[in-house]
Design a protein around this motif. Sequence first.
Motif, short mmCIF file in Angstrom:
data_model
loop_
_atom_site.label_atom_id
_atom_site.label_comp_id
_atom_site.label_asym_id
_atom_site.label_seq_id
_atom_site.Cartn_x
_atom_site.Cartn_y
_atom_site.Cartn_z
N UNK A 1 0.84 -1.20 0.00
CA UNK A 1 0.00 0.00 0.00
C UNK A 1 0.87 1.25 0.00
N UNK A 2 1.91 1.25 0.82
CA UNK A 2 2.81 2.40 0.87
C UNK A 2 3.49 2.65 -0.46
N UNK A 3 3.95 1.57 -1.09
CA UNK A 3 4.60 1.72 -2.40
C UNK A 3 3.63 2.28 -3.44
N UNK A 4 2.42 1.74 -3.47
CA UNK A 4 1.43 2.23 -4.43
C UNK A 4 1.12 3.70 -4.20
N UNK A 5 0.99 4.09 -2.94
CA UNK A 5 0.70 5.51 -2.63
C UNK A 5 1.86 6.41 -3.05
N UNK A 6 3.08 5.98 -2.76
CA UNK A 6 4.25 6.78 -3.14
C UNK A 6 4.34 6.96 -4.65
N UNK A 7 4.15 5.87 -5.38
CA UNK A 7 4.21 5.97 -6.84
C UNK A 7 3.05 6.79 -7.39
N UNK A 8 1.87 6.63 -6.81
CA UNK A 8 0.72 7.43 -7.25
C UNK A 8 0.98 8.91 -7.01
N UNK B 1 1.14 11.70 -9.89
CA UNK B 1 0.26 12.86 -9.82
C UNK B 1 1.08 14.15 -9.86
N UNK B 2 2.19 14.18 -9.14
CA UNK B 2 3.05 15.37 -9.10
C UNK B 2 3.67 15.67 -10.47
N UNK B 3 4.18 14.62 -11.10
CA UNK B 3 4.85 14.80 -12.39
C UNK B 3 3.87 14.96 -13.55
N UNK B 4 2.72 14.33 -13.43
CA UNK B 4 1.73 14.37 -14.51
C UNK B 4 1.93 13.29 -15.55
N UNK B 5 2.86 12.38 -15.30
CA UNK B 5 3.12 11.28 -16.21
C UNK B 5 3.89 10.20 -15.47
N UNK B 6 4.00 9.03 -16.10
CA UNK B 6 4.79 7.93 -15.55
C UNK B 6 6.18 7.99 -16.15
N UNK B 7 7.19 8.28 -15.34
CA UNK B 7 8.54 8.30 -15.88
C UNK B 7 8.91 6.93 -16.46
N UNK B 8 9.49 6.93 -17.61
CA UNK B 8 9.88 5.66 -18.24
C UNK B 8 11.13 5.09 -17.58
N UNK B 9 11.87 5.94 -16.89
CA UNK B 9 13.05 5.52 -16.12
C UNK B 9 12.91 6.13 -14.74
N UNK B 10 12.39 5.36 -13.77
CA UNK B 10 12.14 5.91 -12.43
C UNK B 10 13.41 6.50 -11.82
N UNK B 11 14.54 5.90 -12.07
CA UNK B 11 15.78 6.38 -11.49
C UNK B 11 16.15 7.78 -11.93
N UNK B 12 15.59 8.24 -13.02
CA UNK B 12 15.88 9.57 -13.54
C UNK B 12 14.79 10.57 -13.20
N UNK B 13 13.76 10.14 -12.46
CA UNK B 13 12.68 11.06 -12.10
C UNK B 13 13.08 11.89 -10.89
N UNK B 14 12.16 12.71 -10.41
CA UNK B 14 12.44 13.60 -9.28
C UNK B 14 12.30 12.89 -7.94
N UNK B 15 12.26 11.60 -7.88
CA UNK B 15 12.06 10.86 -6.64
C UNK B 15 13.07 11.19 -5.64
#
Length: 58
Positions: A33-40, A44-58
């Motif tokens: 649940x925590x993982x799903x919430x974090x990714x959601x 929502x913040x980015x407005x898209x699904x990063x194709x490379x999570x490691x390069x996103x603003x995480x």
Amino acid sequence: MAVELNDIEKAEVELEQWLVEQAESGIPETVLIGLLRDYADDIEHLGYVPRMWGESER
């Protein structure tokens, strides 16, 4: 590009299967649940699904 209902249903089934596999392998539901919430939140913040999570603003 419009998303077909069939694509949504397929994605839902695949996500459900992945969640069941994780739970059956011993990952606690609260962790999932925590993982799903974090990714959601990220999506929502980015407005898209990063194709490379490691390069996103995480």
